[in-house]
Scaffold this motif. Sequence first.
Motif, PDB file in Angstrom:
ATOM      1  N   TYR A 184      10.683   1.331  -3.056  1.00 16.15           N
ATOM      2  CA  TYR A 184      10.332   0.407  -1.989  1.00 16.15           C
ATOM      3  C   TYR A 184      11.351   0.443  -0.858  1.00 16.15           C
ATOM      4  N   PRO A 185      10.969   0.025   0.347  1.00 15.64           N
ATOM      5  CA  PRO A 185      11.898   0.032   1.481  1.00 15.64           C
ATOM      6  C   PRO A 185      13.046  -0.958   1.271  1.00 15.64           C
ATOM      7  N   ILE A 186      14.228  -0.577   1.734  1.00 12.52           N
ATOM      8  CA  ILE A 186      15.396  -1.445   1.650  1.00 12.52           C
ATOM      9  C   ILE A 186      15.350  -2.468   2.783  1.00 12.52           C
ATOM     10  N   ASP A 187      15.579  -3.747   2.450  1.00 15.47           N
ATOM     11  CA  ASP A 187      15.629  -4.793   3.462  1.00 15.47           C
ATOM     12  C   ASP A 187      17.023  -4.827   4.068  1.00 15.47           C
ATOM     13  N   THR A 188      17.132  -4.547   5.338  1.00 11.26           N
ATOM     14  CA  THR A 188      18.435  -4.517   6.015  1.00 11.26           C
ATOM     15  C   THR A 188      18.637  -5.712   6.930  1.00 11.26           C
ATOM     16  N   THR A 189      17.712  -6.703   6.875  1.00 12.64           N
ATOM     17  CA  THR A 189      17.797  -7.864   7.759  1.00 12.64           C
ATOM     18  C   THR A 189      18.328  -9.075   7.003  1.00 12.64           C
ATOM     19  N   LYS A 227      12.202   6.382   6.193  1.00 11.91           N
ATOM     20  CA  LYS A 227      13.068   5.210   6.234  1.00 11.91           C
ATOM     21  C   LYS A 227      13.811   5.100   4.904  1.00 11.91           C
ATOM     22  N   ALA A 228      14.819   4.218   4.865  1.00 11.18           N
ATOM     23  CA  ALA A 228      15.638   4.073   3.656  1.00 11.18           C
ATOM     24  C   ALA A 228      14.828   3.402   2.546  1.00 11.18           C
ATOM     25  N   PHE A 229      14.793   4.040   1.379  1.00  9.60           N
ATOM     26  CA  PHE A 229      14.084   3.508   0.219  1.00  9.60           C
ATOM     27  C   PHE A 229      15.066   3.291  -0.925  1.00  9.60           C
ATOM     28  N   ARG A 230      14.717   2.333  -1.772  1.00  7.18           N
ATOM     29  CA  ARG A 230      15.460   2.081  -3.006  1.00  7.18           C
ATOM     30  C   ARG A 230      14.498   2.269  -4.178  1.00  7.18           C
ATOM     31  N   THR A 231      14.996   2.802  -5.282  1.00 11.92           N
ATOM     32  CA  THR A 231      14.197   2.980  -6.493  1.00 11.92           C
ATOM     33  C   THR A 231      14.845   2.229  -7.643  1.00 11.92           C
ATOM     34  N   SER A 232      14.047   1.494  -8.398  1.00 10.42           N
ATOM     35  CA  SER A 232      14.528   0.745  -9.563  1.00 10.42           C
ATOM     36  C   SER A 232      13.929   1.339 -10.824  1.00 10.42           C
ATOM     37  N   VAL A 256       7.426  -3.554  -4.881  1.00  6.29           N
ATOM     38  CA  VAL A 256       6.956  -2.924  -3.641  1.00  6.29           C
ATOM     39  C   VAL A 256       7.798  -3.333  -2.435  1.00  6.29           C
ATOM     40  N   GLY A 257       8.804  -4.158  -2.645  1.00  2.30           N
ATOM     41  CA  GLY A 257       9.656  -4.569  -1.537  1.00  2.30           C
ATOM     42  C   GLY A 257      10.774  -5.461  -2.013  1.00  2.30           C
ATOM     43  N   GLU A 258      11.701  -5.755  -1.130  1.00  2.00           N
ATOM     44  CA  GLU A 258      12.791  -6.678  -1.413  1.00  2.00           C
ATOM     45  C   GLU A 258      13.046  -7.540  -0.190  1.00  2.00           C
ATOM     46  N   VAL A 259      13.658  -8.698  -0.437  1.00  2.00           N
ATOM     47  CA  VAL A 259      13.986  -9.626   0.649  1.00  2.00           C
ATOM     48  C   VAL A 259      15.424 -10.102   0.440  1.00  2.00           C
ATOM     49  N   GLN A 260      16.247  -9.936   1.470  1.00  2.00           N
ATOM     50  CA  GLN A 260      17.613 -10.462   1.455  1.00  2.00           C
ATOM     51  C   GLN A 260      17.595 -11.780   2.226  1.00  2.00           C
TER      52      GLN A 260
END
Length: 387
Positions: A381-386, A286-291, A174-178
Amino acid sequence: MALNSVAAALSFRGDTLNRVKIFDEFSGKWGFVNGFSGHRTFSIRSVDEKKSVKPVTESLPVIEKKANDDVSKRLPKEINSLPKPLTVADLSTSLNTNTKMRISFKGVPGSYSEDAALKAYPKCETVPCGDFEDAFKAVELWLADKAVLPIESSAGGSIHRNYDLLLRHRLHIVGEVQLSVNFCLLALPGVRAEKLKRVISHPQALDLSDVFLSELGVTRVNGDDTASAAQYIASKDLRDTGAIASPRAAEIYGLNILAEQIQDDTASVTRFLVLARDPIMPRTDKAFRTSIVFTLDEGPGVLFKALAVFALRGINLTKIESRPQRKKPLRVVDDSNTGTAKYFDYLFYIDFEASMAEPRAQNALGHLQEFATFLRVLGCYPIDTTL
């Protein structure tokens, strides 16, 4: 109500939450736990409260030290009250009714995974777990709301264990963290770097700090993870031993930071996944990524065709990972001219930049299903850009 020597069977089917009655032999009372009913069954056994989680010291050589009765006076008051890593045996009889979100992670307080959880959810309550699978099960058993687990790093590559667990469990991404990684050399107050004889940390942290440690001329000792190495040094008062861990670990365990950014690649970034029991609604604002993960039949150009379904629709692929199928790792191919051949049978994991709310993503997966023998969407899920 404490649970000692309790055996509870929880079954999972669909999305129905049931309450399961269990007997607590310690208190002599009946209690309830929450679980799903259905196809898969997990047997959960609690352990005696006197038994502690396997410490990092068991993987370390015996290190001699002088007895010091004043060690506890120098350590933070909270060090003895820090939560122990959760294992699947630590089943609570009731859910936490606190509205604060609970996030499970692998390790002890001060780990980089906990840093990632706090970046994603600054006001969350973190739940340390003994290993990656326990972090998955903590969410499945409703002991945590979400899990945060590393999936790849710019310096060390993919964490293959977690790719395998993504398929074994039914949680959704449901999300990612950089997270930018800052490897620090830690030691007890008053200890200088040149006085250190050895450094403890996770094997990957030691490998990624090779240049710095070689110049320091210390012995490298493998530990369970970075934060537990810092915890070990603080609890044992090891004045000739340092640890590679995060700045938060130094603060938690009362250690000094002797050097920062000691990794060979100072721009190192680790990507974490946020996992939950239910998926989130894909959007296009917003920008989403799919796995996804899928398998293919053997044949010339089959993988090319699979990747082409995305290229034809202008969808950018950001990650491709292959893992052997554990249940049937070899594919047997008979040919009358060349005899019998055996090939590895693979699972293909792909991340692509598109939301499942977009027709192009839906059409791409519909096209892929025409020749994929298995296909599963792991999450959108939304792409983490931070950073």
